[in-house]
Design a protein around this motif. Structure first.
Motif, mmCIF file in Angstrom:
data_model
loop_
_atom_site.group_PDB
_atom_site.id
_atom_site.type_symbol
_atom_site.label_atom_id
_atom_site.label_comp_id
_atom_site.label_asym_id
_atom_site.label_seq_id
_atom_site.Cartn_x
_atom_site.Cartn_y
_atom_site.Cartn_z
ATOM 1 N N PHE A 258 0.785 -1.301 -0.175
ATOM 2 C CA PHE A 258 -0.109 0.008 0.074
ATOM 3 C C PHE A 258 1.003 1.440 -0.028
ATOM 4 O O PHE A 258 1.954 1.298 0.477
ATOM 5 C CB PHE A 258 -0.960 0.096 1.203
ATOM 6 C CG PHE A 258 -2.054 -1.189 1.267
ATOM 7 C CD1 PHE A 258 -2.600 -1.452 0.007
ATOM 8 C CD2 PHE A 258 -2.615 -1.429 2.397
ATOM 9 C CE1 PHE A 258 -3.678 -2.401 -0.092
ATOM 10 C CE2 PHE A 258 -3.615 -2.407 2.496
ATOM 11 C CZ PHE A 258 -4.286 -2.533 1.139
ATOM 12 N N ASP B 115 0.183 5.147 1.307
ATOM 13 C CA ASP B 115 -0.765 5.540 2.174
ATOM 14 C C ASP B 115 -0.496 7.266 2.443
ATOM 15 O O ASP B 115 0.030 7.755 3.131
ATOM 16 C CB ASP B 115 -0.623 4.926 3.744
ATOM 17 C CG ASP B 115 -1.551 5.372 4.619
ATOM 18 O OD1 ASP B 115 -2.554 6.038 4.245
ATOM 19 O OD2 ASP B 115 -1.271 5.385 5.882
ATOM 20 N N THR C 78 -11.681 1.098 4.465
ATOM 21 C CA THR C 78 -12.290 1.500 3.461
ATOM 22 C C THR C 78 -12.073 3.165 3.590
ATOM 23 O O THR C 78 -11.940 3.978 4.457
ATOM 24 C CB THR C 78 -13.899 1.271 3.872
ATOM 25 O OG1 THR C 78 -14.338 1.925 4.994
ATOM 26 C CG2 THR C 78 -14.220 -0.332 3.903
ATOM 27 N N ASN C 79 -12.130 3.622 2.379
ATOM 28 C CA ASN C 79 -12.365 5.033 2.232
ATOM 29 C C ASN C 79 -11.195 5.694 2.901
ATOM 30 O O ASN C 79 -11.254 6.905 3.609
ATOM 31 C CB ASN C 79 -13.538 5.762 2.682
ATOM 32 C CG ASN C 79 -13.893 7.153 2.034
ATOM 33 O OD1 ASN C 79 -13.282 7.391 1.072
ATOM 34 N ND2 ASN C 79 -14.374 7.876 2.814
ATOM 35 N N LEU C 80 -9.863 5.391 2.517
ATOM 36 C CA LEU C 80 -8.647 5.797 3.179
ATOM 37 C C LEU C 80 -7.835 6.436 2.225
ATOM 38 O O LEU C 80 -6.633 6.575 2.612
ATOM 39 C CB LEU C 80 -7.813 4.594 4.038
ATOM 40 C CG LEU C 80 -8.791 4.026 5.134
ATOM 41 C CD1 LEU C 80 -8.047 2.918 5.795
ATOM 42 C CD2 LEU C 80 -9.047 5.052 6.339
ATOM 43 N N SER C 81 -7.837 6.467 0.894
ATOM 44 C CA SER C 81 -7.278 7.023 -0.046
ATOM 45 C C SER C 81 -6.153 6.192 -0.360
ATOM 46 O O SER C 81 -5.021 6.594 -0.808
ATOM 47 C CB SER C 81 -6.662 8.472 0.195
ATOM 48 O OG SER C 81 -7.971 9.208 0.321
ATOM 49 N N LEU C 82 -6.008 4.869 -0.027
ATOM 50 C CA LEU C 82 -4.943 4.056 -0.188
ATOM 51 C C LEU C 82 -4.706 3.699 -1.827
ATOM 52 O O LEU C 82 -5.452 3.518 -2.513
ATOM 53 C CB LEU C 82 -5.274 2.595 0.488
ATOM 54 C CG LEU C 82 -5.449 2.655 1.906
ATOM 55 C CD1 LEU C 82 -5.698 1.168 2.443
ATOM 56 C CD2 LEU C 82 -4.135 3.221 2.523
ATOM 57 N N GLN C 83 -3.481 3.917 -1.976
ATOM 58 C CA GLN C 83 -3.106 3.372 -3.388
ATOM 59 C C GLN C 83 -2.184 2.219 -3.466
ATOM 60 O O GLN C 83 -2.241 1.476 -2.460
ATOM 61 C CB GLN C 83 -2.387 4.703 -3.984
ATOM 62 C CG GLN C 83 -3.004 5.850 -3.941
ATOM 63 C CD GLN C 83 -2.105 7.189 -4.379
ATOM 64 O OE1 GLN C 83 -1.023 6.902 -4.788
ATOM 65 N NE2 GLN C 83 -2.817 8.368 -4.381
ATOM 66 N N SER D 53 -13.450 1.618 -1.825
ATOM 67 C CA SER D 53 -13.451 3.224 -1.873
ATOM 68 C C SER D 53 -12.071 3.741 -1.577
ATOM 69 O O SER D 53 -11.890 4.836 -0.642
ATOM 70 C CB SER D 53 -14.615 3.768 -0.808
ATOM 71 O OG SER D 53 -15.886 3.406 -0.945
ATOM 72 N N ASN D 54 -11.183 3.053 -2.122
ATOM 73 C CA ASN D 54 -9.889 3.651 -2.204
ATOM 74 C C ASN D 54 -9.457 3.879 -3.560
ATOM 75 O O ASN D 54 -10.111 4.004 -4.646
ATOM 76 C CB ASN D 54 -8.920 2.569 -1.664
ATOM 77 C CG ASN D 54 -9.063 2.585 -0.129
ATOM 78 O OD1 ASN D 54 -8.692 3.388 0.743
ATOM 79 N ND2 ASN D 54 -9.395 1.527 0.432
ATOM 80 N N ASN E 288 -12.504 0.979 -6.694
ATOM 81 C CA ASN E 288 -10.941 1.118 -6.811
ATOM 82 C C ASN E 288 -10.745 1.256 -8.512
ATOM 83 O O ASN E 288 -11.504 1.604 -9.098
ATOM 84 C CB ASN E 288 -10.328 -0.047 -6.032
ATOM 85 C CG ASN E 288 -10.299 -0.087 -4.770
ATOM 86 O OD1 ASN E 288 -9.573 0.936 -4.105
ATOM 87 N ND2 ASN E 288 -10.989 -0.640 -4.051
#
Length: 272
Positions: A38, A40, A80-85, A105-106, A130
């Motif tokens: 990930f 972050d 969820t929804n943590l802007s993880l790439q 939702s990342n 995603n």
């Protein structure tokens, strides 16, 4: 002997509590590799450190945000929804006690690892919203306890695996808004008996996907530009034919007149 019994009981209790606090090496590897895969940008997982990976659970208590423990093992991951790439690590398969995996939702990309097939206790798989690519792994069929597969809003390609229809516990299925193609498996689109059925919303938004329960594909009519083009072409063709016909008629008329003039001149000339 009686005086040693309390000490023996205390020793056993201490050993049991230590056993619950020890990390499972599989979970430790799973969490370590997942964290490494990930990116972050918002530091949402700043507490995901190596020291905690070695001991993430104590019985039913979790020391990792987004993780739930059950009897000292990772039971649920909800990030969820943590802007993880980044991508989804295939080492997730080492969390063999995992029953819920929610990474929705990342901004995750890359394929869905086929290694998820080793999560034999998995009941909920939510990777929706995603940027995942590639095909849906047919190996997910080996996760026989799957109740939920939610993959909507990604960039998945290829056909929906026929094998997924064998998941008799599947009660929620959503692959809408991807790049899937081909026919919807009958085992998913038109389930029989007591198996839960999925409506069109589970499949819509895939341009080249077809079959029940999606509405029949509409025949593609001619566009306005195509109609105008055909009209112009037809008109031009008619003009060419007409012009050619006039030219031929004039040629024939000229030749006929020339012959008639020649006959008149030969009649007027005297014989010697």
């Amino acid at each position: 002997m009686g005086r040693w019994r309390p000490l023996l009981f205390l020793s056993l209790l201490t050993c049991a509590s230590l056993r619950l606090s020890w990390s499972d090496p599989n979970d430790e590897l799973c969490l370590t590799k997942l964290s490494q895969s990930f990116q972050d940008p918002t530091r949402a997982l700043q507490n995901w450190t190596k020291s905690i990976f070695s001991n993430p659970c104590s019985g039913f208590t979790s020391y990792l945000p987004g993780a739930t423990c059950n009897n000292g093992r990772i039971y649920k991951l909800s990030l969820t929804n943590l802007s993880l790439q980044g991508s989804i690590s295939p080492y997730l398969s080492n969390c063999t006690n995992l029953q819920t995996l929610d990474l929705s939702s990342n901004a995750l990309s890359g394929p869905i690892p086929s290694d998820l097939q080793y999560l034999v206790n998995l009941a909920v798989l939510n990777l929706s919203t995603n940027h995942l690519t590639g095909e849906i792994p047919p190996q997910l069929t080996l996760c026989a306890y799957l109740n939920v597969i939610d993959l909507h809003e990604n960039l998945l390609t290829g056909q929906i695996p026929q094998q997924l229809g064998l998941l008799v516990r599947l009660s929620a299925f959503d692959v809408s808004n991807n790049l899937l193609l081909g026919p919807i498996p009958v085992s998913l689109g038109n389930r029989s008996g007591s198996l839960p059925r999925f409506n069109a919303s589970s499949f819509e938004g895939n341009k080249d996907l077809y079959g029940y329960p999606l509405p029949p594909m509409k025949s593609k009519g001619l566009s306005v530009m195509a109609i105008v083009g055909i009209g112009l072409a037809s008109g031009f063709a008619s003009l060419v034919v007409s012009f050619t016909g006039v030219c031929i008629w004039l040629k024939i008329s000229e030749r006929k007149m020339a012959i008639e003039e020649g006959n008149k001149i030969s009649q007027l000339m005297p014989d010697y």
